[in-house]
Write a protein that holds these residues in place. Structure first.
Motif, mmCIF file in Angstrom:
data_model
loop_
_atom_site.group_PDB
_atom_site.id
_atom_site.type_symbol
_atom_site.label_atom_id
_atom_site.label_comp_id
_atom_site.label_asym_id
_atom_site.label_seq_id
_atom_site.Cartn_x
_atom_site.Cartn_y
_atom_site.Cartn_z
ATOM 1 N N PHE A 28 0.829 -1.205 0.000
ATOM 2 C CA PHE A 28 0.000 0.000 0.000
ATOM 3 C C PHE A 28 0.864 1.256 0.000
ATOM 4 N N MET A 29 1.938 1.236 0.791
ATOM 5 C CA MET A 29 2.826 2.404 0.859
ATOM 6 C C MET A 29 3.536 2.641 -0.470
ATOM 7 N N LEU A 30 3.789 1.583 -1.229
ATOM 8 C CA LEU A 30 4.439 1.724 -2.528
ATOM 9 C C LEU A 30 3.448 1.967 -3.662
ATOM 10 N N GLY A 31 2.168 2.027 -3.340
ATOM 11 C CA GLY A 31 1.144 2.312 -4.345
ATOM 12 C C GLY A 31 0.775 1.124 -5.208
ATOM 13 N N MET A 32 1.068 -0.081 -4.744
ATOM 14 C CA MET A 32 0.773 -1.269 -5.537
ATOM 15 C C MET A 32 -0.667 -1.763 -5.353
ATOM 16 N N ILE A 33 -1.347 -1.267 -4.352
ATOM 17 C CA ILE A 33 -2.741 -1.656 -4.124
ATOM 18 C C ILE A 33 -3.632 -0.505 -4.558
ATOM 19 N N ASN A 34 -4.554 -0.808 -5.468
ATOM 20 C CA ASN A 34 -5.504 0.194 -5.936
ATOM 21 C C ASN A 34 -6.894 -0.423 -5.969
ATOM 22 N N ASP A 35 -7.855 0.292 -6.509
ATOM 23 C CA ASP A 35 -9.240 -0.184 -6.514
ATOM 24 C C ASP A 35 -9.428 -1.462 -7.323
ATOM 25 N N SER A 36 -8.618 -1.646 -8.346
ATOM 26 C CA SER A 36 -8.814 -2.816 -9.206
ATOM 27 C C SER A 36 -8.336 -4.109 -8.561
ATOM 28 N N ASN A 37 -7.365 -4.057 -7.666
ATOM 29 C CA ASN A 37 -6.861 -5.289 -7.051
ATOM 30 C C ASN A 37 -7.074 -5.341 -5.539
ATOM 31 N N PHE A 38 -7.864 -4.431 -4.998
ATOM 32 C CA PHE A 38 -8.063 -4.389 -3.549
ATOM 33 C C PHE A 38 -8.757 -5.645 -3.021
ATOM 34 N N LEU A 39 -9.836 -6.070 -3.677
ATOM 35 C CA LEU A 39 -10.563 -7.254 -3.203
ATOM 36 C C LEU A 39 -9.714 -8.511 -3.305
ATOM 37 N N PHE A 40 -8.947 -8.633 -4.376
ATOM 38 C CA PHE A 40 -8.055 -9.779 -4.517
ATOM 39 C C PHE A 40 -6.994 -9.787 -3.412
ATOM 40 N N THR A 41 -6.420 -8.623 -3.133
ATOM 41 C CA THR A 41 -5.408 -8.519 -2.079
ATOM 42 C C THR A 41 -6.003 -8.850 -0.721
ATOM 43 N N LYS A 42 -7.199 -8.337 -0.458
ATOM 44 C CA LYS A 42 -7.870 -8.592 0.821
ATOM 45 C C LYS A 42 -8.166 -10.084 0.990
ATOM 46 N N ALA A 43 -8.666 -10.708 -0.051
ATOM 47 C CA ALA A 43 -8.959 -12.146 0.013
ATOM 48 C C ALA A 43 -7.673 -12.960 0.164
ATOM 49 N N SER A 44 -6.623 -12.558 -0.515
ATOM 50 C CA SER A 44 -5.340 -13.274 -0.409
ATOM 51 C C SER A 44 -4.761 -13.169 0.993
ATOM 52 N N VAL A 45 -4.839 -12.000 1.574
ATOM 53 C CA VAL A 45 -4.323 -11.811 2.930
ATOM 54 C C VAL A 45 -5.103 -12.664 3.919
ATOM 55 N N LYS A 46 -6.424 -12.664 3.798
ATOM 56 C CA LYS A 46 -7.245 -13.475 4.707
ATOM 57 C C LYS A 46 -6.929 -14.958 4.536
#
Length: 134
Positions: A28-46
């Motif tokens: 997130f700090m490097l700007g790699m998370i945006n609206d298009s991949n937020f749900l995928f990132t959230k699901a992957s983290v969980k």
């Protein structure tokens, strides 16, 4: 309930847990998370948190005995009680804030986290009891 995974899975589980918590923050700090991949990132983290907690909980300990199995079962029971308290508190908080969607958000992850905390506490307590009995 005996441990199903090898001993090293406990350490690997903690490493994966730390990575799954801090890597998305750096992304997130490097700007790699945006609206298009937020749900995928959230699901992957969980999913990674869930996976790591299961690795920690199901890994054998160094001196695995029948007593360790009983501690693991007690940890599951205590975690279930703590989950009930957590759920009721979050339900009351959700009613107070008029937002009940937040109650069921990550309840399974919270349950497994309670399992791991209760297991670690039980194993540590057992080691201390055995040390002081000698």
């Amino acid at each position: 309930m005996k441990g199903l995974l090898p001993i090293y899975c406990r350490i690997m589980g903690y490493v994966i847990l730390l990575l799954s918590v801090f890597v998305p923050l750096f992304m997130f700090m490097l700007g790699m998370i945006n609206d298009s991949n937020f749900l995928f990132t959230k699901a992957s983290v969980k999913l990674m948190i869930w996976f790591s907690l299961f690795m920690i909980f199901l890994a054998k300990v160094k001196d695995e005995t029948e007593k360790t199995s009983r501690i693991r079962i007690k940890a599951m029971c205590r975690a279930l009680y703590l989950l009930g308290v957590y759920y009721v508190v979050m339900l009351i908080r959700g009613m107070y804030d008029n937002n009940l969607e937040g109650v069921d958000n990550s309840i399974a992850i919270v349950y497994m986290a309670f399992n791991v905390i209760c297991l670690e506490f039980g194993i540590l307590k057992d080691r201390k009891d055995r040390f002081f009995k000698k």
